[in-house]
Design a protein around this motif. Structure first.
Motif, PDB file in Angstrom:
ATOM      1  N   SER A 104       0.756  -1.307   0.188  1.00 30.47           N
ATOM      2  CA  SER A 104       0.048  -0.122   0.044  1.00 30.47           C
ATOM      3  C   SER A 104       0.987   0.941   0.094  1.00 30.47           C
ATOM      4  O   SER A 104       2.102   1.261   0.589  1.00 30.47           O
ATOM      5  N   ALA A 105       0.400   2.377  -0.659  1.00 32.82           N
ATOM      6  CA  ALA A 105       1.215   3.451  -0.827  1.00 32.82           C
ATOM      7  C   ALA A 105       1.817   4.135   0.499  1.00 32.82           C
ATOM      8  O   ALA A 105       3.205   4.243   0.566  1.00 32.82           O
ATOM      9  N   LYS A 106       0.903   4.362   1.228  1.00 31.35           N
ATOM     10  CA  LYS A 106       1.471   5.068   2.564  1.00 31.35           C
ATOM     11  C   LYS A 106       2.273   4.129   3.579  1.00 31.35           C
ATOM     12  O   LYS A 106       3.151   4.679   3.954  1.00 31.35           O
ATOM     13  N   ARG A 107       2.103   2.864   3.585  1.00 32.44           N
ATOM     14  CA  ARG A 107       2.816   2.037   4.564  1.00 32.44           C
ATOM     15  C   ARG A 107       4.173   1.867   3.664  1.00 32.44           C
ATOM     16  O   ARG A 107       5.365   1.798   4.574  1.00 32.44           O
ATOM     17  N   TYR A 157       7.104   2.281  -4.268  1.00 28.75           N
ATOM     18  CA  TYR A 157       5.957   3.553  -4.504  1.00 28.75           C
ATOM     19  C   TYR A 157       5.703   3.755  -5.856  1.00 28.75           C
ATOM     20  O   TYR A 157       4.451   3.912  -5.962  1.00 28.75           O
ATOM     21  N   SER A 202       1.541   7.242  -6.364  1.00 28.82           N
ATOM     22  CA  SER A 202       1.938   6.128  -6.471  1.00 28.82           C
ATOM     23  C   SER A 202       1.004   5.117  -7.146  1.00 28.82           C
ATOM     24  O   SER A 202      -0.398   5.534  -7.343  1.00 28.82           O
ATOM     25  N   PRO A 205      -2.232   0.756  -4.143  1.00 26.99           N
ATOM     26  CA  PRO A 205      -3.555   1.255  -3.402  1.00 26.99           C
ATOM     27  C   PRO A 205      -3.279   1.821  -2.208  1.00 26.99           C
ATOM     28  O   PRO A 205      -2.419   1.929  -1.669  1.00 26.99           O
ATOM     29  N   ASP A 206      -4.397   2.402  -1.497  1.00 26.41           N
ATOM     30  CA  ASP A 206      -4.303   3.011  -0.078  1.00 26.41           C
ATOM     31  C   ASP A 206      -4.112   1.886   0.950  1.00 26.41           C
ATOM     32  O   ASP A 206      -3.693   2.295   1.823  1.00 26.41           O
ATOM     33  N   GLN A 207      -4.647   0.700   0.732  1.00 24.99           N
ATOM     34  CA  GLN A 207      -4.471  -0.100   1.738  1.00 24.99           C
ATOM     35  C   GLN A 207      -4.217  -1.560   1.007  1.00 24.99           C
ATOM     36  O   GLN A 207      -4.668  -1.759   0.110  1.00 24.99           O
TER      37      GLN A 207
END
Length: 230
Positions: A104-107, A157, A202, A205-207
């Protein structure tokens, strides 16, 4: 120690193409605890770490939790070049097959940049470079890790792919030597990649897809269940 190893290979400097004479050979893998052991009063040990040889094995559930969090170290295991795998099972190949769904992008951003920032703190805390040759060697290693984490994290990313072997290993060694003499030389690279992450959309996905990891883990549990042990 006998464990059900599902996937294992050579990681670290050898995998990155940064090893030199005398470098350690690091190994990483994941194993399945017998399913019946998970039902008892005391959970089985979920990591085994040894030296001589240097090897870390994580239990399948722990590995999945770390991977879903974007952990750069465990993520290497499912992106290794084929020649670096030492154990591959059908379940290990299945995990390689779903590796992209764990991202996931943020992680990924937080994990890779966070690890890189930790490396910079270690460099900065050592001062002006007027320390022993052994400490300079360790400092250069931390600098190489910082550069690698920035490049690999941004690649993952931005593209959803992870290249384990670095481009131009000698550039990494030169960077390490320079930063060992002056830690602040690493700061522009860290800032550059912070900006690059912030300004790039990115493909991830978000999650992460936890359902894919859950389904794989349940197949692991089914294959390693032996009711005769109860």
């Amino acid at each position: 120690m006998t464990v059900n190893v599902l996937l294992a290979g050579i990681v670290g400097s050898t995998a990155y193409g940064l090893s030199r004479e005398g470098s350690d050979i690091d190994r990483l893998g994941l194993f399945a605890a017998p399913t019946e052991d998970l039902h008892g009063l005391h959970a089985p040990k979920d990591s085994h770490v040894t030296t001589s040889p240097d090897r870390t094995l994580h239990e399948a559930a722990k590995w999945c939790r770390l991977a879903l969090g974007g952990n750069p170290t465990v993520m290497e295991l499912v992106w290794l070049p084929d020649d670096l795998y030492e154990v591959r099972t059908s379940l290990g190949d299945e995990l390689i097959g779903i590796r992209s769904s764990l991202l996931s992008a943020k992680r990924v951003r937080d994990a890779y940049l966070g690890y890189a920032a930790q490396q910079f703190k270690r460099l900065y805390d050592r001062g002006d470079g007027s320390f022993s040759a052994d400490t300079r060697k360790r400092t250069a290693k931390h600098a190489r890790h910082l550069r690698r984490l920035c490049h690999q994290g941004f690649e993952l990313y931005a593209t959803g792919r992870l290249s384990i072997r670095v481009d131009d290993p000698e550039a990494y060694h030169r960077f390490g030597d320079q930063v060992a003499a002056d830690a602040m030389l690493a700061l522009p690279m860290l800032k550059h990649f912070e900006q690059a992450f912030d300004s790039t959309a990115s493909v991830l996905p978000d999650q992460p897809n936890e359902a894919a990891a859950e389904a794989w883990l349940r197949r692991v549990r089914a294959q390693h269940y032996d009711p005769r042990g109860l």
